[in-house]
Motif scaffolding. Structure first.
Motif, PDB file in Angstrom:
ATOM      1  N   MET A   1      -5.274   4.907   3.631  1.00 18.46           N
ATOM      2  CA  MET A   1      -6.298   4.095   2.987  1.00 18.46           C
ATOM      3  C   MET A   1      -6.947   4.831   1.812  1.00 18.46           C
ATOM      4  O   MET A   1      -7.395   4.200   0.841  1.00 18.46           O
ATOM      5  CB  MET A   1      -7.373   3.689   4.010  1.00 18.46           C
ATOM      6  N   TYR A   2      -6.993   6.144   1.875  1.00 21.83           N
ATOM      7  CA  TYR A   2      -7.506   6.933   0.751  1.00 21.83           C
ATOM      8  C   TYR A   2      -6.632   6.704  -0.485  1.00 21.83           C
ATOM      9  O   TYR A   2      -7.143   6.499  -1.601  1.00 21.83           O
ATOM     10  CB  TYR A   2      -7.535   8.412   1.122  1.00 21.83           C
ATOM     11  N   HIS A   3      -5.325   6.725  -0.304  1.00 24.38           N
ATOM     12  CA  HIS A   3      -4.415   6.543  -1.430  1.00 24.38           C
ATOM     13  C   HIS A   3      -4.258   5.066  -1.832  1.00 24.38           C
ATOM     14  O   HIS A   3      -3.789   4.787  -2.942  1.00 24.38           O
ATOM     15  CB  HIS A   3      -3.048   7.142  -1.097  1.00 24.38           C
ATOM     16  N   LYS A   4      -4.655   4.150  -0.937  1.00 25.38           N
ATOM     17  CA  LYS A   4      -4.551   2.715  -1.247  1.00 25.38           C
ATOM     18  C   LYS A   4      -5.900   2.126  -1.677  1.00 25.38           C
ATOM     19  O   LYS A   4      -6.022   0.904  -1.799  1.00 25.38           O
ATOM     20  CB  LYS A   4      -4.058   1.961  -0.001  1.00 25.38           C
ATOM     21  N   ARG A   5      -6.886   2.977  -1.911  1.00 25.03           N
ATOM     22  CA  ARG A   5      -8.253   2.483  -2.118  1.00 25.03           C
ATOM     23  C   ARG A   5      -8.382   1.578  -3.347  1.00 25.03           C
ATOM     24  O   ARG A   5      -9.304   0.756  -3.414  1.00 25.03           O
ATOM     25  CB  ARG A   5      -9.230   3.649  -2.222  1.00 25.03           C
TER      26      ARG A   5
ATOM     27  N   ALA B   1      -1.827  -3.313   0.579  1.00 25.99           N
ATOM     28  CA  ALA B   1      -2.801  -2.627   1.432  1.00 25.99           C
ATOM     29  C   ALA B   1      -2.272  -2.410   2.852  1.00 25.99           C
ATOM     30  O   ALA B   1      -2.559  -1.379   3.479  1.00 25.99           O
ATOM     31  CB  ALA B   1      -4.096  -3.427   1.473  1.00 25.99           C
ATOM     32  N   ILE B   2      -1.515  -3.368   3.376  1.00 27.85           N
ATOM     33  CA  ILE B   2      -1.097  -3.252   4.774  1.00 27.85           C
ATOM     34  C   ILE B   2       0.222  -2.498   4.936  1.00 27.85           C
ATOM     35  O   ILE B   2       0.638  -2.204   6.066  1.00 27.85           O
ATOM     36  CB  ILE B   2      -0.962  -4.638   5.431  1.00 27.85           C
TER      37      ILE B   2
ATOM     38  N   LEU C   1      -8.725   1.084  17.517  1.00 25.90           N
ATOM     39  CA  LEU C   1      -8.738   2.185  16.556  1.00 25.90           C
ATOM     40  C   LEU C   1      -8.260   1.713  15.179  1.00 25.90           C
ATOM     41  O   LEU C   1      -8.910   1.956  14.152  1.00 25.90           O
ATOM     42  CB  LEU C   1      -7.850   3.307  17.098  1.00 25.90           C
ATOM     43  N   ALA C   2      -7.127   1.023  15.172  1.00 32.64           N
ATOM     44  CA  ALA C   2      -6.568   0.545  13.911  1.00 32.64           C
ATOM     45  C   ALA C   2      -7.485  -0.488  13.256  1.00 32.64           C
ATOM     46  O   ALA C   2      -7.680  -0.476  12.032  1.00 32.64           O
ATOM     47  CB  ALA C   2      -5.181  -0.054  14.155  1.00 32.64           C
ATOM     48  N   ALA C   3      -8.077  -1.367  14.063  1.00 33.95           N
ATOM     49  CA  ALA C   3      -8.974  -2.390  13.519  1.00 33.95           C
ATOM     50  C   ALA C   3     -10.190  -1.745  12.864  1.00 33.95           C
ATOM     51  O   ALA C   3     -10.622  -2.167  11.779  1.00 33.95           O
ATOM     52  CB  ALA C   3      -9.408  -3.342  14.628  1.00 33.95           C
ATOM     53  N   GLY C   4     -10.758  -0.718  13.504  1.00 35.74           N
ATOM     54  CA  GLY C   4     -11.909  -0.031  12.920  1.00 35.74           C
ATOM     55  C   GLY C   4     -11.575   0.624  11.595  1.00 35.74           C
ATOM     56  O   GLY C   4     -12.347   0.544  10.624  1.00 35.74           O
ATOM     57  N   ALA C   5     -10.397   1.266  11.536  1.00 37.38           N
ATOM     58  CA  ALA C   5      -9.983   1.933  10.302  1.00 37.38           C
ATOM     59  C   ALA C   5      -9.780   0.930   9.173  1.00 37.38           C
ATOM     60  O   ALA C   5     -10.281   1.114   8.050  1.00 37.38           O
ATOM     61  CB  ALA C   5      -8.700   2.730  10.550  1.00 37.38           C
ATOM     62  N   LEU C   6      -9.057  -0.141   9.448  1.00 34.41           N
ATOM     63  CA  LEU C   6      -8.749  -1.122   8.405  1.00 34.41           C
ATOM     64  C   LEU C   6      -9.989  -1.894   7.962  1.00 34.41           C
ATOM     65  O   LEU C   6     -10.123  -2.259   6.797  1.00 34.41           O
ATOM     66  CB  LEU C   6      -7.665  -2.087   8.903  1.00 34.41           C
ATOM     67  N   PHE C   7     -10.908  -2.148   8.910  1.00 39.38           N
ATOM     68  CA  PHE C   7     -12.129  -2.879   8.562  1.00 39.38           C
ATOM     69  C   PHE C   7     -12.988  -2.070   7.593  1.00 39.38           C
ATOM     70  O   PHE C   7     -13.472  -2.591   6.584  1.00 39.38           O
ATOM     71  CB  PHE C   7     -12.924  -3.207   9.828  1.00 39.38           C
TER      72      PHE C   7
END
Length: 437
Positions: free
Chosen positions: A162-166, A175-176, A205-211
């Protein structure tokens, strides 16, 4: 003398002007503490330490009778858990000192290593328990649960991606990818060992990160629908899973007191008999071989029985403090990877705690997830402490925190400097002064 008929002076004395009210002083002090860059650091470190110590005490209390019945020392499980804590503390300290840049370089290696470890469940090294095949034999009595380490690996990797896709988060497909395929692969490897509980934690865990990363909400709707469909199908293909769901919904066989709801019933009886203050530490009746997994998945029931409502509320408050500390890091940190990884770890630890408590109180069916930092178990404890070490590193690098930490020497450093100064000048230390008096 005051002249007759003159108006009394309305000018307050300087002392009265400068004297703040007690409430105002307290509110200003609280505001200054809350706004401090080190508040997140102290909240995470303090609540984690108290949960670990509390867990050791409760493991000793809840496991002593079973250990004695098995012909072992009453301290057997406690000493084993203490060994796991020592290993976890060492890894936690190392993780808290690794720079974010180093984590960004290592995330791919860590993720691949965790997947390779999980794939060992398809080899003769695999070991099963309770219908799950998620343990791997290492040597002698030592086994590990690789799925626990997939959690920390996935959290770090999602933060890196997500850092590189910001700058591409508005483009759903960009994004996904590759986040969603890798999440799906992790779920597939864990479900292959029949561990739906850990798979659910990975989804949180994944939902928290993506949100926190800012992925559009329609992605979550599709993912939640897909996971719910899979979970229903997973339950329907096995009669024993259908029976467990029916028992949880209240359709168990009342003529069979040892049936599928046996564990839940005894957990609720333990919680109910604790009252407000509990029956006393060490005085639980359910741990006398009535409640299965009393020192593991159902340790919250023993807490409620021995320490009562006050004990259970204290546990909830500690998890709330831990969660609040991580939320502060998410809101205040200026690094995208730190925010996303912290969100993933927060949803993992706090979400798992709520699921475990929900199972014990009968709100959820029994799915076999431990209470983080408190339940007995090596892999779960070590992986959670390792994840908290990563969060502590993020708290240390929150804007302004590093500077404050450098200006606040540790207690050990202060003590050493005082002793060194005393030796150089020949002046007695405080302890020597007391001895001479």
């Amino acid at each position: 003398m005051t002249r007759i008929g003159a108006k009394p002076s309305t000018v307050s004395s300087p002392a009265r002007k400068q004297a703040p009210t007690r409430g105002a002083g307290t509110s200003r002090w609280f505001a200054s503490v809350w706004d401090s860059p080190l508040t997140s650091y102290y909240m995470v470190v303090g609540s984690s330490a108290m949960l670990i110590v509390f867990g050791l005490v409760m493991v000793l209390s809840s496991s002593s009778i079973e250990a004695l019945a098995d012909g072992e020392s009453v301290f057997a499980e406690f000493l084993k858990q203490g060994m796991y804590v020592v290993v976890g503390l060492a890894l936690m300290l190392v993780a808290s000192r690794i720079p974010i840049a180093a984590y960004m370089r290592l995330t791919g290696v860590i993720l691949v290593a965790s997947f390779l470890m999980q794939m060992l469940i398809f080899t003769p090294l695999a070991r099963g328990k309770g219908g799950n095949t998620n343990w791997v034999h290492i040597a002698g009595p030592v086994t590990i649960q690789p799925s626990e380490f997939i959690k920390i690996a996935l959290a770090l990797w999602l933060g890196f991606v997500m850092y590189h896709k910001r700058d591409q988060l508005n483009d759903v497909r960009a994004a996904i990818f590759p986040a969603v395929p890798v999440i799906f692969l992790a779920l597939l490897l864990v479900v292959a060992g029949n561990d739906l509980g850990t798979a659910g934690i990975l989804m949180l865990l994944a939902a928290g990160a993506l949100f926190v990363a800012g992925i559009p909400l329609r992605v979550f709707v599709v993912a939640a629908t897909g996971f719910a469909t899979f979970a229903v199908a997973y339950v329907l293909v096995a009669s024993n899973r259908i029976s467990r769901i029916k028992a949880w919904l209240g359709h168990d066989d009342v003529s069979d007191p040892q049936g599928l709801n046996y564990q839940t019933k005894h957990g609720l009886w333990g919680l109910g008999s604790g009252g407000i203050t509990g029956v006393g530490l060490g005085a639980s009746r359910q741990k006398w071989s009535y409640l299965p997994e009393a020192h593991n998945d159902f340790i919250f029931a023993i807490i409620g029985e021995e320490l009562g409502l006050l004990g259970t509320v204290a546990v909830l408050l500690l998890f709330a403090a831990l969660g609040l500390g991580m939320i502060r890091i998410i809101r205040r940190h200026d690094n995208m990877m730190a925010r996303v990884t912290t969100a993933a770890i927060a949803c993992w630890i706090i979400g798992q705690a709520l699921i475990n408590i929900g199972v014990v109180i009968g709100f959820l069916p029994v799915i076999g997830v431990p209470l983080p930092l408190i339940s007995s178990g090596g892999s779960a404890l070590i992986s959670t402490m390792l994840a908290l070490g990563v969060v502590i590193q993020f708290a240390r690098t929150e804007p302004g925190a590093a500077e404050l930490l450098r200006t606040r020497p540790s207690v050990v450093r202060k003590s050493v400097s005082v002793i060194a100064h005393s030796v150089r000048t020949g002046l007695p230390t405080r302890s020597n002064k007391k001895g001479r008096s």
